[in-house]
Design an enzyme around this catalytic site. Structure first.
Site, PDB file in Angstrom:
ATOM      1  N   GLY A 179       0.817  -1.214   0.000  1.00  0.00           N
ATOM      2  CA  GLY A 179       0.000   0.000   0.000  1.00  0.00           C
ATOM      3  C   GLY A 179       0.848   1.260   0.000  1.00  0.00           C
ATOM      4  O   GLY A 179       0.515   2.249  -0.670  1.00  0.00           O
ATOM      5  N   ASP A 180       1.945   1.242   0.744  1.00  0.00           N
ATOM      6  CA  ASP A 180       2.855   2.381   0.766  1.00  0.00           C
ATOM      7  C   ASP A 180       3.449   2.615  -0.620  1.00  0.00           C
ATOM      8  O   ASP A 180       3.675   3.756  -1.033  1.00  0.00           O
ATOM      9  CB  ASP A 180       3.995   2.140   1.762  1.00  0.00           C
ATOM     10  CG  ASP A 180       3.491   1.677   3.114  1.00  0.00           C
ATOM     11  OD1 ASP A 180       2.405   2.127   3.530  1.00  0.00           O
ATOM     12  OD2 ASP A 180       4.166   0.852   3.753  1.00  0.00           O
TER      13      ASP A 180
END
Length: 304
Positions: free
Chosen positions: A248-249
């Site tokens: 997600g980062d």
């Protein structure tokens, strides 16, 4: 300048054990040490995508020194505040099942809190601040709100990748980008988000609440992008998932990197999805070549 903020970094100590036996002597056949924290992940990926950032947050002790040295080797600038306390170590045991043991974070005094806020007050409207991860218990639970209000006053773009109460408190404040996954989006509105149409519907509610861009990640089901004019869906490439940490980062990092290079919104979304997928298929965070290899496999379509 793009600044990333990780309030409670860590060293992630990853151990692979073929057959873990609780209560017995286990030997790891492979170990890795990485600087941990969502904001740090964003900075590391953006450096690999040739975008300069500065990593902020609180670190200390010999473990904090490891993080700084690691980032310097990867050409990631940092402006951490020293707590004089050892940065925590998180153990991730990978066997038939994955087990995590997270160490306690440091106590952040009022003086240290103000030091970070003073740094943010020096930013200008040309800057972006990425708030990523949870707010540690030693800080006021509305610390992200305080930071966001300073940014709003000085017209600084704010990107948020958090969950739970920290996410709830930010809704209504001006945000440049918000990246919940479909579970976090559902929790925010008390619903189950199980389709791209629902992701687009509830993502639009965030746009209506002063968010400029929303990306909803849905794991293997793809991702949804929403702004005031568009609702787009992207598939995810085929591949073996090795690592969910940092995916997600990497979506955030890929999107911001493409925007910094003045790509179109559609290409920035594609780049974000490719970056997230590339990390999921690696043992560590993605490299630029990994991202480039996946771009052609990602199709973007409009959600009606």
């Amino acid at each position: 300048m793009i600044y990333t903020c990780t309030l409670n970094p860590s060293i992630d100590y990853i151990m692979n054990v073929e057959e873990f036996e609780a209560g017995g002597l286990n030997r790891s056949n492979q170990t890795f040490y990485y600087p941990g924290g969502k904001g740090i992940n964003v900075s590391r990926v953006m450096a690999r995508l040739e975008i300069t950032t500065e990593a902020l947050g609180y670190i200390g002790g010999f473990t904090g020194a490891f993080i700084k040295e690691f980032l310097e080797k990867e050409s990631v600038s940092h402006g951490f505040i020293d707590t004089s306390q050892n940065t925590r170590v998180n153990v991730k045991l990978k066997s038939d099942e994955e087990t995590e043991i997270n160490g306690p974070g440091p106590e952040i005094s009022a003086k240290l809190q103000e030091e970070l806020l003073m740094k943010i007050r020096t930013f200008t409207e040309k800057d972006t601040l990425v708030l990523a991860g949870s707010v540690p218990s030693s800080l006021p639970d509305d610390f992200y709100v305080t930071m966001t209000e300073i940014c709003a006053k000085n017209k600084i773009k704010v990107v948020a990748d958090t969950s739970g109460k920290a996410l709830e408190q930010l809704i209504g404040h001006p945000l440049y980008l918000l990246k919940p996954n479909h579970h976090e989006l559902g929790e925010l509105f008390g619903v189950t988000v199980d389709s791209k149409e629902k992701a687009a519907e509830y993502g639009q509610k965030l746009i209506d609440k002063n968010v400029e861009h929303v990306i909803v990640s849905m794991g293997g089901e793809g991702a949804v992008y929403i702004n005031k004019d568009q609702k787009l869906f992207a598939n995810v490439p085929q591949g073996k998932v090795k690592n969910s940490v940092g995916a997600g980062d990497s979506v955030v990092a890929g999107f911001l990197s493409a925007m910094a290079k003045e790509e179109t919104m559609e290409n920035a979304f594609r780049y974000g999805v490719a970056s997230g997928s590339a990390t999921a298929f690696q043992d560590d965070l993605c490299q630029q070549k990994d991202v480039q290899a996946l771009l052609e496999q990602i199709s973007i379509s409009e959600i009606k």
